[in-house]
Structures are given as C-alpha cells and as structure tokens.
Design a protein around this motif. Structure first.
Motif, short mmCIF file in Angstrom:
data_model
loop_
_atom_site.label_atom_id
_atom_site.label_comp_id
_atom_site.label_asym_id
_atom_site.label_seq_id
_atom_site.Cartn_x
_atom_site.Cartn_y
_atom_site.Cartn_z
N VAL A 4 0.82 -1.20 0.00
CA VAL A 4 0.00 0.00 0.00
C VAL A 4 0.87 1.27 0.00
CG1 VAL A 4 -0.20 0.10 2.51
CG2 VAL A 4 -1.99 1.09 1.07
N THR A 5 1.99 1.24 0.71
CA THR A 5 2.83 2.44 0.75
C THR A 5 3.42 2.75 -0.62
OG1 THR A 5 4.69 1.06 1.47
CG2 THR A 5 3.38 2.14 3.19
N GLU A 6 3.80 1.70 -1.38
CA GLU A 6 4.33 1.93 -2.73
C GLU A 6 3.25 2.48 -3.65
OE1 GLU A 6 4.87 -0.68 -0.92
OE2 GLU A 6 7.06 -0.78 -0.67
N GLU A 7 2.04 2.00 -3.50
CA GLU A 7 0.94 2.49 -4.34
C GLU A 7 0.63 3.95 -4.03
OE1 GLU A 7 -2.47 -0.01 -4.15
OE2 GLU A 7 -1.33 -1.87 -4.40
N ILE A 8 0.60 4.30 -2.75
CA ILE A 8 0.33 5.70 -2.38
C ILE A 8 1.43 6.61 -2.89
CG2 ILE A 8 0.09 7.28 -0.43
CD1 ILE A 8 -1.20 5.04 1.15
N LEU A 9 2.69 6.16 -2.74
CA LEU A 9 3.81 6.96 -3.22
C LEU A 9 3.76 7.15 -4.73
CD1 LEU A 9 6.38 8.43 -2.43
CD2 LEU A 9 7.64 6.28 -2.70
N ALA A 10 3.33 6.15 -5.46
CA ALA A 10 3.19 6.27 -6.92
C ALA A 10 2.12 7.30 -7.27
CB ALA A 10 2.86 4.91 -7.52
N TYR A 11 1.01 7.29 -6.54
CA TYR A 11 -0.03 8.31 -6.77
C TYR A 11 0.50 9.71 -6.50
CZ TYR A 11 -3.74 4.77 -7.17
OH TYR A 11 -4.54 3.74 -7.58
N ALA A 20 -4.47 9.12 -3.78
CA ALA A 20 -3.54 8.79 -2.71
C ALA A 20 -4.22 8.92 -1.34
CB ALA A 20 -2.32 9.69 -2.78
N THR A 21 -5.03 9.96 -1.17
CA THR A 21 -5.72 10.15 0.11
C THR A 21 -6.77 9.08 0.33
OG1 THR A 21 -5.35 12.54 -0.07
CG2 THR A 21 -7.00 11.80 1.50
N ASP A 22 -7.49 8.70 -0.73
CA ASP A 22 -8.48 7.63 -0.59
C ASP A 22 -7.83 6.33 -0.13
OD1 ASP A 22 -10.45 9.36 -1.40
OD2 ASP A 22 -10.41 8.71 -3.50
N LEU A 23 -6.72 5.98 -0.76
CA LEU A 23 -6.02 4.75 -0.38
C LEU A 23 -5.42 4.86 1.02
CD1 LEU A 23 -5.15 1.95 -1.23
CD2 LEU A 23 -3.15 2.95 -2.37
N TRP A 24 -4.93 6.04 1.37
CA TRP A 24 -4.40 6.26 2.72
C TRP A 24 -5.48 6.07 3.77
CZ3 TRP A 24 -5.59 9.85 6.51
CH2 TRP A 24 -4.67 9.98 7.56
N GLU A 25 -6.67 6.65 3.53
CA GLU A 25 -7.77 6.50 4.48
C GLU A 25 -8.20 5.04 4.61
OE1 GLU A 25 -10.44 10.51 4.84
OE2 GLU A 25 -10.78 9.23 3.10
N LYS A 26 -8.28 4.36 3.47
CA LYS A 26 -8.68 2.95 3.50
C LYS A 26 -7.67 2.12 4.30
CE LYS A 26 -9.78 -0.93 0.42
NZ LYS A 26 -9.86 -1.38 -1.00
N SER A 27 -6.41 2.39 4.11
CA SER A 27 -5.37 1.64 4.83
C SER A 27 -5.41 1.92 6.33
CB SER A 27 -3.98 1.99 4.27
OG SER A 27 -3.91 1.71 2.88
N LYS A 28 -5.59 3.18 6.69
CA LYS A 28 -5.68 3.53 8.10
C LYS A 28 -6.87 2.85 8.76
CE LYS A 28 -3.71 6.40 10.15
NZ LYS A 28 -2.57 6.37 11.10
N LEU A 61 2.72 5.34 6.81
CA LEU A 61 1.50 6.05 6.39
C LEU A 61 1.49 7.48 6.92
CD1 LEU A 61 -1.23 3.27 6.81
CD2 LEU A 61 -0.29 4.18 4.67
N ASP A 62 1.98 7.67 8.14
CA ASP A 62 2.06 9.03 8.70
C ASP A 62 3.04 9.88 7.89
OD1 ASP A 62 0.24 8.32 10.62
OD2 ASP A 62 1.75 7.92 12.17
#
Length: 350
Positions: A4-11, A20-28, A61-62
């Motif tokens: 998930v961190t690699e995907e968010i960083l790619a976004y 990126a924020t949607d995936l971050w919220e889902k992961s949290k 994530l933070d």
C-alpha cells in the motif's frame, strides 16, 4: 497492506492526491480494524512480529500523509501568491478601471485541496490556507469602485456598498469554513438534527465535534484581523478620511486645495463640520447595519468589535456621532458617549 505504501507513493509522484488520500484513508481504517480485533478478548491476537510490522506500516502512512499535506499546502501557497500579485497589478493599472471584470479570487478552486488536508488530519494547515485565499477575496471587496462614479462620490452610498460587499463576503467565508470541517467523511458521518442550524458557528449540533478547536480559534482570530483591515479602509481614504471631523484649531490659516466636506472656513466652519459629523454618523450606521445583518446570522456578532475599531477613526468626535446614530446602535456605541471636559470638548463648544 503489504504494497500500500508503494501504491500511495506512486499516486503522489503522479500528483494524484485524491487517489492517494483515498487509499491512505482505507489503509488507516484497515489498520484500526486489525488493532481493535487484537485488543478484543478473541483469538485474533497478533504476534510480536506482526505488531512490529503494523507499527512500521503506521509510521510509513504518517510520513506519506505529511508528504501529501506539504505538497498540497505548497501548491495552495503558490496559487494564492500568484493571485495576490495579479490583483496588485490590476489595481495599479489605470485602464483596468474601465473594463468590468471578475476577480479570480472569487473562484472556489481550492476546495478539493482543502478537503484533502482535512481528511489527512491537517486541520491547522487547512484553516491557514483557507483564510489566506479568503483574505484576498475580502481585499478585492475593499477595492470595489464606487457605484456613484469616481468624481463626486456619495459617501453614504459608498459606505453602504463597501459594508455590504465586505461583510457578506466575510459571512460567506465563515459558512464555507464550517462546511469544510463539518462535512464529515462518509465513514464518520454523525447523525444530526435537521432542525439545528449547521451554518452557524454557535451551532450545537453533534457534528460540531468534528470541528478542531485550534482551527476554530485561528479562524476567529483571522476574522478579527480582517475586521481591522476593514476599519482601516473605512476610516481612511475610502470614507471617513474624506470628512474633516477634527475640531478646527484656533487661528489656523486656511489651506489651499480641493474642498473637503467639513473643511473649516471663516464663514460657516461650524456648520460644515456639523454636516461632516452627520455624514459620518450615517456612514457608521451603514457599517453597523450590514455587519449585523450578515454576521449575526452565522453566530459571530462582530458589531461591538467593529465599534471599537471605528472609534479610533472618528478623530475625537465619536460622542457627537453616537448621539446621531439610530437607537438600535446605542448599546454598541455606549462607550462613545463619554463626558467631555473643557480640554476635550471642541473649541466651538467651549
């Protein structure tokens, strides 16, 4: 959650901050669910190694949230600075007054970035960026051209125009601020009573729990600063500065130059000054009227604070102006009606 961190960083690298924020919220949310199951008295207990992995993922994530928020804040800062410089160039261009235009500061093009900051938990950064853009909008309202033209300006009409424009914009900014923080994410939606006024800063609805105290304090201080800017413009060359309200000094030589309403002269200096005081009272009454109509509706009555700011601009004639105000404004301007001794009283009343 492994990648998930690699995907968010790619976004983030592609400037797809919403994804990126949607995936971050889902992961949290998934991490929170895992930790709740771990803390519950069930068989779903994490091993020591798994707990360390969850902690490492939380820290990453933070860090990603901090990276996204910094980029969003920097983009908003650059855009606001560009709009500020564009507004300055337009106001300094003599030909700009001949062409009616709508300022780009009126565009609500920062709403997406601001909401992303709120979702990332960066409420203070969101409040700062929000107030910076609205300050530009309020500054535009203070530079509106008089409806009566640029020649002989009717000061009472111009005072009403400035007051209505400024305080309606300020009330809209406060409502927008509340909407920004009170519109909770779908997963955190809180049931509210429809009978409550959610567009008020004094609203006691359940959703007010979503409003961070620090952001609320900063926006109230921002309102106070903007009110000081209005008082400076209103009491300066816009309105009250065109009125000779100061008591005329004794044996003062008549200065040559354009005639200003209230300018003392040998024939009817006292009468002209009285006319200036009456015009000032009408202008101040317009400011109080529109401040009350617009700001009381959103639960932020700034009329007493406005009275305190305008008092400094009346050049010692606040007691005379207070006597000419409508009865509804007497409680606000009560401190203006102070007993004046011989040293403080105007020379024509000694």
């Amino acid at each position: 959650l492994e990648d998930v961190t690699e995907e968010i960083l790619a976004y983030v690298k592609e400037s797809r901050y919403t994804d990126a924020t949607d995936l971050w919220e889902k992961s949290k949310q998934e991490i929170n669910d895992i930790m709740q199951q771990h803390e519950a008295p069930t068989d779903n207990q994490l091993t020591k190694k798994q707990q360390n992995q969850v902690q490492i993922l939380t820290d990453k994530l933070d860090e990603l949230a901090q990276m996204i928020s910094k980029r969003l804040v920097e983009n908003l800062r650059r855009k606001n600075e560009a709009l500020k410089q564009a507004s300055k160039r337009e106001r300094s261009d003599p030909a700009a007054h001949l062409i009616p235009s709508v300022s780009p500061c009126c565009l609500n093009d920062d709403s997406v970035a601001l909401r992303l900051l709120v979702r990332l938990g960066k409420s203070q950064e969101a409040a700062t960026a929000y107030s910076a853009r609205r300050s530009l909008l309020l500054m535009e309202s203070l530079h509106e051209r008089p409806l009566t033209g640029t020649g002989n300006v009717d000061l009472v009409i111009y005072a009403a125009q400035l007051s209505q424009s400024f305080f309606s914009c300020l009330a809209g900014a406060i409502e927008g601020f509340l909407d920004l923080f009170l519109s909770a994410a779908p997963a955190e939606k809180i049931p509210t009573d429809e009978s409550l006024d959610q567009s008020s800063i004094n609203s006691q609805g359940a959703s007010m729990r979503n409003l961070p105290a620090g952001a609320l304090a900063s926006i109230v201080l921002w309102c106070d600063g903007e009110l000081s800017k209005f008082a400076a413009a209103f009491g300066g060359t816009r309105v009250l500065g065109n009125l000779a309200l100061s008591p005329p000094p004794r044996d003062a030589a008549q200065k040559k130059g354009p005639r200003v309403l209230g300018q003392p002269n040998e024939a009817n200096g006292g009468k002209d000054r009285q006319n200036a005081v009456e015009v000032a009272a009408q202008c101040v009454g317009q400011a109080f009227q529109y401040a009350s109509e617009n700001l009381d509706a959103v639960g932020l009555p700034l009329s007493p604070r406005l009275a305190e700011s305008l008092r400094k601009k009346l050049k010692g004639c606040e007691a005379e102006v207070s006597k000419l105000l409508d009865e509804q404004w007497r409680p606000i301007a009560l401190e203006w009606e102070v007993a004046m001794n011989d040293e403080d009283a105007p020379l024509d009343e000694r």
